[in-house]
Design an enzyme around this catalytic site. Structure first.
Site, short mmCIF file in Angstrom:
data_model
loop_
_atom_site.label_atom_id
_atom_site.label_comp_id
_atom_site.label_asym_id
_atom_site.label_seq_id
_atom_site.Cartn_x
_atom_site.Cartn_y
_atom_site.Cartn_z
N ILE A 108 0.90 -1.17 -0.01
CA ILE A 108 -0.07 0.02 -0.08
C ILE A 108 0.79 1.28 0.09
O ILE A 108 0.51 2.23 -0.59
CB ILE A 108 -0.86 -0.15 1.22
CG1 ILE A 108 -1.96 1.18 0.99
CG2 ILE A 108 -0.09 0.02 2.30
CD1 ILE A 108 -3.13 0.95 -0.28
N GLU A 166 -7.81 -2.28 5.41
CA GLU A 166 -7.91 -2.74 6.58
C GLU A 166 -6.54 -3.61 6.66
O GLU A 166 -6.06 -4.01 5.87
CB GLU A 166 -9.18 -3.26 6.85
CG GLU A 166 -9.63 -4.36 5.70
CD GLU A 166 -8.78 -5.45 5.30
OE1 GLU A 166 -8.12 -6.11 6.26
OE2 GLU A 166 -8.73 -5.72 4.03
N GLY A 308 -6.07 -6.91 0.71
CA GLY A 308 -6.61 -5.84 1.48
C GLY A 308 -5.56 -4.78 1.65
O GLY A 308 -5.01 -4.35 0.68
N GLU A 309 -5.26 -4.05 2.71
CA GLU A 309 -4.51 -2.93 2.88
C GLU A 309 -5.32 -1.64 2.03
O GLU A 309 -4.44 -0.92 2.13
CB GLU A 309 -3.13 -3.12 2.40
CG GLU A 309 -2.36 -4.23 3.15
CD GLU A 309 -0.97 -4.42 2.48
OE1 GLU A 309 -0.59 -3.44 1.73
OE2 GLU A 309 -0.17 -5.34 3.09
N GLY A 310 -6.12 -1.61 1.49
CA GLY A 310 -6.64 -0.68 0.78
C GLY A 310 -6.02 -0.72 -0.69
O GLY A 310 -6.35 0.34 -1.68
#
EC number: 2.4.2.21
Length: 341
Positions: A108, A166, A308-310
């Site tokens: 990210i 997240e 995830g992680e955006g």
């Protein structure tokens, strides 16, 4: 500061906020659409790039939107349900990955830089995992409201676009539990392998979700009680941030399965609760495509991602920027001296 600081004293206080949502600017959206019709292209030929420009205009309230202040929020939380063997990784990885974000070493970090977005990582009481929802509610009302408020207060009115992501080992299990509780169909329909559990791990996830649904059966008619009983702090924070974005007229790019499940209760509380959001991508996690279909959110990208992680949301920022560049900087037929149809 945001338009109003969250001071939700009860679930009913939060519910009232969810039922009173601004509708966006029809005038700005119509102005964007009119300009699109004058640009040097066949009408509608840029497809979703045109509707993205109108979406930005509606929620920013601007005839010509802007993307000067874009931010990615990654909320991190730990989960008691990992005691049921639902993840391939130990809970310590959540803290370790938050440190990796701070050091600039995660995916990210690279994607936010390329997208021209600031990154804000918000850990939520990582030393105290939520309750194991097979035994007790994940969060009591006070803990749930505190996490919602943390997300709500993060989103400020000067932002032009936000991405939510997240980090939380085990959090595809709460996401699948929330999805099952909100939309039905049984746990197996919504449960995937998350970080890569084997067949036995997948079965443990399904069993855990079924146990949680049974234990909290009295809460399943209320989207907020579902989010508290079966969710996690980072999911609650994403819910609060999504609500704050709507109150502050900030458009939202949602990331993958966990992020979408976190925001989904708002759609069940208000018929246009997620109108200010776009699904950035559809992940490889089993339930995400079904969840997007249930919410009526067609994804922008389908790249087989499940990090995830955006990360998927951040990739989509580049598409939104492209939509805005075409809208703001293309010449009209009159300006370019091009004959219209």
């Amino acid at each position: 500061m945001s338009t109003q600081s969250a001071s939700f004293k009860s679930l009913e206080d939060l519910r009232a906020a969810c039922l009173d949502l601004p509708a966006g600017s029809d005038t700005a959206a119509a102005a964007v659409a009119r300009r699109q019709d004058t640009l040097t292209k066949p009408p509608g030929s840029l497809g979703r790039l045109e509707t993205i420009a109108a979406w930005l205009g509606r929620w920013q309230g601007r005839d010509v939107p802007k993307l000067d202040h874009v931010k990615v929020f990654v909320f991190a939380g730990n989960h008691g349900v990992t005691a049921q063997g639902v993840s391939a990784y130990p809970s310590e990885v959540t803290v370790q990955m938050v440190a990796n974000f701070a050091g600039g070493g995660a995916a990210i970090n690279q994607l936010a830089r390329i997208a021209g977005a600031k990154l804000d990582v918000i850990p939520l009481d990582l030393d105290h995992p939520t309750g194991d929802f097979t035994q007790v509610p994940a969060m009591d009302e006070q803990a749930f409201l505190a996490a919602v408020s943390a997300g709500y207060d993060a989103v400020t009115k000067e932002l032009d676009l936000v991405c939510f992501g997240e980090m939380g080992i085990g959090n595809t299990t709460p996401a699948a539990a929330i999805s099952t509780a909100l939309f039905g169909g049984g746990a197996e329909k919504w449960t995937g392998r998350g970080t890569g559990v084997d067949d036995a791990g997948l079965k443990r996830k399904v069993v855990a979700i079924e146990a949680g649904l049974k234990r909290h059966a009295d809460s399943l008619s209320d989207p907020l009680k579902i989010a508290a009983a079966l969710g996690g702090r980072e999911l609650a924070a994403i819910f609060g941030a999504t609500l704050a974005a709507r109150k502050n007229n900030v458009p939202v790019l949602l990331d993958g399965f966990v992020c979408t499940a976190a925001a989904a209760p708002l759609a069940r509380l208000h018929p246009t609760g997620l109108a200010h959001t776009i699904a950035a991508h559809v992940s490889a996690e089993a339930g995400h495509r079904r969840l997007l279909e249930a919410l009526g959110l067609p994804p922008l990208l389908d790249l087989g991602m499940r990090l995830g992680e955006g990360s998927g949301a951040c990739l989509a920022v580049n598409i939104v920027r492209s939509a805005l560049e075409c809208h703001a900087k293309m010449a009209s037929f009159a300006e370019a001296g091009v004959s219209e149809k």
